[in-house]
Design an enzyme around this catalytic site. Sequence first.
Site, short mmCIF file in Angstrom:
data_model
loop_
_atom_site.label_atom_id
_atom_site.label_comp_id
_atom_site.label_asym_id
_atom_site.label_seq_id
_atom_site.Cartn_x
_atom_site.Cartn_y
_atom_site.Cartn_z
N LYS A 172 -10.41 -3.33 -3.00
CA LYS A 172 -10.02 -4.25 -2.16
C LYS A 172 -11.03 -4.29 -1.10
O LYS A 172 -11.06 -3.66 -0.04
CB LYS A 172 -8.56 -4.03 -1.36
CG LYS A 172 -8.06 -5.15 -0.60
CD LYS A 172 -7.30 -6.04 -1.44
CE LYS A 172 -6.68 -7.28 -0.51
NZ LYS A 172 -4.94 -7.33 -0.68
N GLY A 205 0.74 -3.52 9.75
CA GLY A 205 0.43 -2.00 10.08
C GLY A 205 0.36 -1.01 9.16
O GLY A 205 0.38 0.27 9.19
N ALA A 251 -0.07 -8.44 11.19
CA ALA A 251 -0.48 -7.08 11.49
C ALA A 251 0.91 -5.98 11.34
O ALA A 251 1.42 -5.87 12.24
CB ALA A 251 -0.83 -6.91 12.84
N CYS A 269 -8.10 -2.77 5.45
CA CYS A 269 -7.08 -3.52 6.28
C CYS A 269 -7.55 -3.73 7.65
O CYS A 269 -7.98 -2.73 8.29
CB CYS A 269 -5.70 -2.63 6.23
SG CYS A 269 -4.47 -3.18 7.56
N GLY A 323 -0.86 -14.43 -2.07
CA GLY A 323 0.03 -13.70 -1.03
C GLY A 323 0.91 -14.68 -0.20
O GLY A 323 1.91 -14.87 -0.27
N THR A 324 0.24 -15.46 0.71
CA THR A 324 0.43 -15.91 1.73
C THR A 324 1.14 -17.49 0.94
O THR A 324 2.08 -18.16 1.94
CB THR A 324 -0.72 -16.60 2.76
OG1 THR A 324 -1.34 -15.28 3.29
CG2 THR A 324 -0.19 -17.36 3.69
N SER A 345 0.91 -1.40 0.00
CA SER A 345 0.00 0.07 0.01
C SER A 345 0.95 1.33 0.00
O SER A 345 1.86 1.51 0.69
CB SER A 345 -1.00 0.12 1.06
OG SER A 345 -1.99 -1.01 1.09
N GLY A 355 -7.44 -15.34 -1.22
CA GLY A 355 -7.65 -15.86 0.27
C GLY A 355 -7.15 -17.44 -0.02
O GLY A 355 -8.14 -18.15 -0.46
N GLY A 356 -6.25 -17.77 0.71
CA GLY A 356 -6.09 -19.19 0.86
C GLY A 356 -5.69 -19.87 -0.32
O GLY A 356 -5.55 -21.19 -0.37
#
Lengths: 271, 305
Positions: free
Chosen positions: B165, B72, B70, B129, B266-267, B46, B244-245
């Site tokens: 988003k 931030g 997190a 977020c 992402g993850t 971001s 997601g996932g």
Amino acid sequence: MNQALQTYGQPKMVTIKKIVQENEFVKTFFLDVSLGVKAGQFVNIWLPGVDEKPLSVAYDDGSQTLITFYAFGHMTKKLFELSEGDKVGIRGPYGTYYTWNKGDTLVLVAGGYGAAPMYFVANEAIKDDCKIHFVVGARNKDLLLYLDKIEKLPNVELHVATDDGSMGLKGYNTEILKDLLAAGEVSRVFACGPEMMEKRIVDLCSEAGVKSWISVERYMKCGFGVCGHCCLDDSGDRVCKEGPVMSGELLAASPEFGKYHRDKVGKKVKL
Amino acid sequence: MANLKVKFCGVEFPNPLVLASGVMGVTAAGLLKTARAGAGGVTTKSIWLNEHVGHKNPTMIGTEHYFINAVGVPDAGIEKAQEEMAKYLEKHHVPLIANVMAKAVEDFEAVVKEVTKLNPDLIEINLSCPNVEDEFGKPLACSVIKVAEVVKLVKSCTDKPVIVKMSPNVEDHVGIALAAEKAGADALCCFNTFGPGLVMDLETRMPILANKVGGVSGPGIKPLVLKMVNDIYKAVKIPIIGTGGVITGNDALEMMMCGASLVGVGTMVYYNDVAGFAEMTTQINGWLDEHGITNIEDIIGTLQR
């Protein structure tokens, strides 16, 4: 899942079994855990309610993990205040490690508290019949670390330089490296210390045609390759994943190494 | 081998796997490394107009089943974005999505105008977020009214396609999606992380994240995202980035069948590193070949329900 895997992504609280004060600013903690760390790798140390920071490992003997750290920032100053029996969080190990061939002649160059991870390397490499020149340097003799430990290692020759000449050569430890390179028979050079010292070592080794591997330090968020905060320009190699031990060739090609790093918001800061 | 190209808001992606915002996106070097590893598109972390300091560490925790973060939303501000985006666009392997962030609705105007000048292929507005609630309150994406306001404003100050988003942490995700579409959004990215959630240390009885709570991602959220993406796909006409996932190529195929045109990844980087992008593409190709499908776009929204 074994313990090492369990502590990769989530910290585990472990007891500080023993504390040794190395000098005014540096302590070694003996942590009651082994994560199977290899020489050159790092762990994240968590101080609940304060912060978590990546710290290099000074030794992992299969039953305990040693970390030698300098009380420099907010977190490490708080860490410095802890006592034997207290607990800290640990996770890892992360990143690349030093490698060598059996019988190699290695030069290990350490600036300041870089002596701790280099001691780990020496301790392991002598098991592979390596001959080692251990070159330490600091501003003065009180800031030299691990001298007694290094001297006790077989097949290790200790070389000392201090900026003020209070012990060994007066000047930089890179001058000693230069002489060792000129004398020949050096298989590999490893270094851990201030980046300007490391940059000089990369250059000297490149001129001498000797391979170098360097411990690189960068601000990290995660420590395990996700956040992208420690990506080096221009290759994008992550200091936490493709490093912290990176080849001199890779670093020589980086416009960042020896010039700038990035702060906690990702802004470039000149070295 | 099937054709993996996806046309999304007029931009051609060589494959549907898009690096999600917040992973490997701090610098051009990180984005380019991910693009070289096989991502079909990349999203920046971001971008704020001015410097924004994130949370202290620990900021990320990974387990076998889920991941929580997190961070931030730290960023150095627009000057760094200018340098890094220019550097990315020099090479420009795959489309670049600039993710932008601001505190309140009206603050999006300045940052979107500045980022538009940098010429990304698309702009994604981060309204969702879940780990800065202490600082900014409930994410904008949780309100039908605020989503509409911000989308209208952003659309009036950029000619780039605008992706919203979305937050999964709302009562009526379809209602929010419809509001975004009606206000002029070109696409939706479904979703940001779930929660916030909490991971604690049993020994100290303390939350591990410095921010105490964080957004949950990873394998555990996939069924929730598949269902909600499908709900939204059936309700809107604008395209969706399903995020997601998604860890494997098969996960990505499922996401597309539920209605996603592109798939946010992402993850996955935690589990399989950036090399996972190429592995996912291989698995996707294998499945498509086995089923005699020559164009990946043909599977979008084909869930038999």
